[in-house]
Write a protein that holds these residues in place. Structure first.
Motif, PDB file in Angstrom:
ATOM      1  N   UNK A  97      33.524   9.707 -51.019  1.00 29.36           N
ATOM      2  CA  UNK A  97      32.784  10.193 -52.185  1.00 29.36           C
ATOM      3  C   UNK A  97      33.614  10.066 -53.448  1.00 29.36           C
ATOM      4  N   UNK A  98      34.916  10.379 -53.345  1.00 28.60           N
ATOM      5  CA  UNK A  98      35.787  10.255 -54.512  1.00 28.60           C
ATOM      6  C   UNK A  98      35.887   8.821 -54.999  1.00 28.60           C
ATOM      7  N   UNK A  99      35.974   7.878 -54.063  1.00 29.03           N
ATOM      8  CA  UNK A  99      36.040   6.461 -54.439  1.00 29.03           C
ATOM      9  C   UNK A  99      34.759   6.038 -55.153  1.00 29.03           C
ATOM     10  N   UNK A 100      33.613   6.442 -54.603  1.00 32.09           N
ATOM     11  CA  UNK A 100      32.330   6.067 -55.198  1.00 32.09           C
ATOM     12  C   UNK A 100      32.154   6.716 -56.567  1.00 32.09           C
ATOM     13  N   UNK A 101      32.584   7.958 -56.710  1.00 30.99           N
ATOM     14  CA  UNK A 101      32.530   8.622 -58.018  1.00 30.99           C
ATOM     15  C   UNK A 101      33.358   7.861 -59.048  1.00 30.99           C
ATOM     16  N   UNK A 102      34.546   7.408 -58.644  1.00 28.42           N
ATOM     17  CA  UNK A 102      35.398   6.649 -59.550  1.00 28.42           C
ATOM     18  C   UNK A 102      34.715   5.362 -59.980  1.00 28.42           C
ATOM     19  N   UNK A 103      34.150   4.640 -59.027  1.00 25.85           N
ATOM     20  CA  UNK A 103      33.523   3.358 -59.350  1.00 25.85           C
ATOM     21  C   UNK A 103      32.275   3.538 -60.215  1.00 25.85           C
ATOM     22  N   UNK A 104      31.467   4.542 -59.909  1.00 23.53           N
ATOM     23  CA  UNK A 104      30.261   4.766 -60.720  1.00 23.53           C
ATOM     24  C   UNK A 104      30.639   5.188 -62.135  1.00 23.53           C
ATOM     25  N   UNK A 105      31.722   5.946 -62.269  1.00 23.48           N
ATOM     26  CA  UNK A 105      32.183   6.348 -63.599  1.00 23.48           C
ATOM     27  C   UNK A 105      32.665   5.131 -64.389  1.00 23.48           C
ATOM     28  N   UNK A 106      33.452   4.273 -63.742  1.00 15.51           N
ATOM     29  CA  UNK A 106      33.968   3.085 -64.420  1.00 15.51           C
ATOM     30  C   UNK A 106      32.838   2.144 -64.835  1.00 15.51           C
ATOM     31  N   UNK A 107      31.869   1.931 -63.951  1.00 19.66           N
ATOM     32  CA  UNK A 107      30.759   1.037 -64.277  1.00 19.66           C
ATOM     33  C   UNK A 107      29.874   1.627 -65.367  1.00 19.66           C
ATOM     34  N   UNK A 108      29.683   2.947 -65.349  1.00 17.29           N
ATOM     35  CA  UNK A 108      28.932   3.589 -66.429  1.00 17.29           C
ATOM     36  C   UNK A 108      29.654   3.424 -67.758  1.00 17.29           C
ATOM     37  N   UNK A 109      30.973   3.602 -67.736  1.00 22.45           N
ATOM     38  CA  UNK A 109      31.756   3.439 -68.960  1.00 22.45           C
ATOM     39  C   UNK A 109      31.661   2.015 -69.483  1.00 22.45           C
ATOM     40  N   UNK A 110      31.747   1.024 -68.581  1.00 25.64           N
ATOM     41  CA  UNK A 110      31.655  -0.371 -69.020  1.00 25.64           C
ATOM     42  C   UNK A 110      30.285  -0.667 -69.606  1.00 25.64           C
ATOM     43  N   UNK A 111      29.232  -0.109 -69.013  1.00 24.27           N
ATOM     44  CA  UNK A 111      27.875  -0.314 -69.532  1.00 24.27           C
ATOM     45  C   UNK A 111      27.721   0.329 -70.904  1.00 24.27           C
TER      46      UNK A 111
END
Length: 323
Positions: free
Chosen positions: A62-76
């Motif tokens: 869950x922590x890994x997925x939270x990190x990736x979703x946060x990074x992709x949201x930031x890039x968007x």
């Protein structure tokens, strides 16, 4: 339906034109890759999963997925801020732009968390189904597990997502992509219209529902373009795995670099497509309101001039009623 496919194709073409005009749009996603790649490599090859019980393993996932979703949201959100500057011909400077992205990222946090939770649930279901299938027939259609030895070839295989070429892997990959593109379609409501969480959900999902043919065609077309971009490494893996051709490590290191650009480009296409579809929908809504006020029939989406991020016309300002 045909009009939807045509519209989706035109939006993809505009996305490619925008990338050619502004290749720097890829930089935020390359930054995501710079974090994504080492995290994936560490947790696939080096992390001692067996030292933790199942519940703790799920928390790590869950922590890994939270990190990736946060990074992709930031890039968007970086991309949406850049599009806003292009559309309005307004440069706020690096510091103010970063502040705007940070503020939008904070407002979009509930959306990012929701996306991460759905992504996590899909991943857990996928893992459980794989485990159940393996328990029933360990050498059946699922095939052997990917080699966990940390070699340059195996690292490239993991980062390129070539380890699971099964039907179930493709199905769950499509589910994750669909949720991701919906998240990208919701974020413009936060970045451009400054809507609250529930209003942003309603608007983004409303766009996907109203323009479902365009959204579905964009989903398929971005997948096809992504497959084309990943074709060169796929050929290398086919030659290595099926024909037992041996390549030096230098080839695989170059392949890893190529995969980083291919991954970033594929994500950028999804973000550009959803941003253009959202903007086109805003323009369509504006024209529908005007037609309603004058007693004229509402236009179709095809009847509204398609926006472009490279034509120097203030489409976003017009859609927001500023022009």
């Amino acid at each position: 339906m045909f009009a939807g496919v045509t519209n989706g194709l035109e939006l993809i073409r505009e996305s490619l034109k925008a990338f050619r005009r502004y290749p720097s749009l890829l930089l935020p996603l390359l930054g995501c890759w710079a974090v994504y790649a080492p995290v994936i490599v560490y947790f696939h090859f080096l992390f001692p999963w067996d030292a933790y019980p199942g519940g703790q393993q799920l928390l790590v996932l869950l922590g890994i997925i939270l990190l990736f979703s946060f990074l992709l949201s930031a890039s968007c959100l970086f991309l949406l801020e850049r599009i806003r500057e292009i559309e309005t011909a307004e440069s706020m400077g690096w510091a103010r732009s970063m502040y705007g992205v940070a503020a939008n990222l904070l407002r979009a946090l509930p959306i990012t968390l929701t996306w991460a939770v759905i992504w996590f649930v899909i991943t857990v279901i996928e893992m459980l189904l794989r485990r159940g299938h393996g328990g029933e027939d360990e050498e059946g259609e699922g095939g052997p597990e990917m080699d966990t030895e940390m070699t340059a070839e195996n690292v490239a295989e993991v980062l390129g997502g070539f380890g699971d070429m099964s039907f179930s892997g493709a199905f769950f990959g499509a589910l994750k992509k669909g949720v991701r593109m919906l998240a990208f379609l919701i974020l413009p409501a936060v970045a451009w219209e400054k809507r609250g969480t529930m209003a942003a959900y309603k608007k983004g999902l409303g766009v996907a529902t109203a323009q479902k043919s365009e959204f579905a065609s964009g989903f398929v077309l971005t997948e096809l373009l992504g497959a084309m971009v990943f074709l060169p490494p796929a050929i290398l893996f086919f030659l290595s795995d099926k024909l037992e051709v041996t390549f030096p490590d230098g080839v695989w290191f170059l392949t890893i670099i190529y995969i980083g650009f291919a991954w970033s480009f594929s994500m950028l296409l999804e973000q550009l497509f959803t941003a253009e579809l959202y903007l086109w929908h805003l323009l369509w809504e504006r024209d529908c309101d005007r037609a309603r006020e004058s007693g004229d029939p509402a236009p179709s989406l095809q009847g509204v001039k398609r926006p472009s991020f490279i034509d120097r016309e203030p489409d976003l300002s017009r859609a927001m009623g500023r022009v």
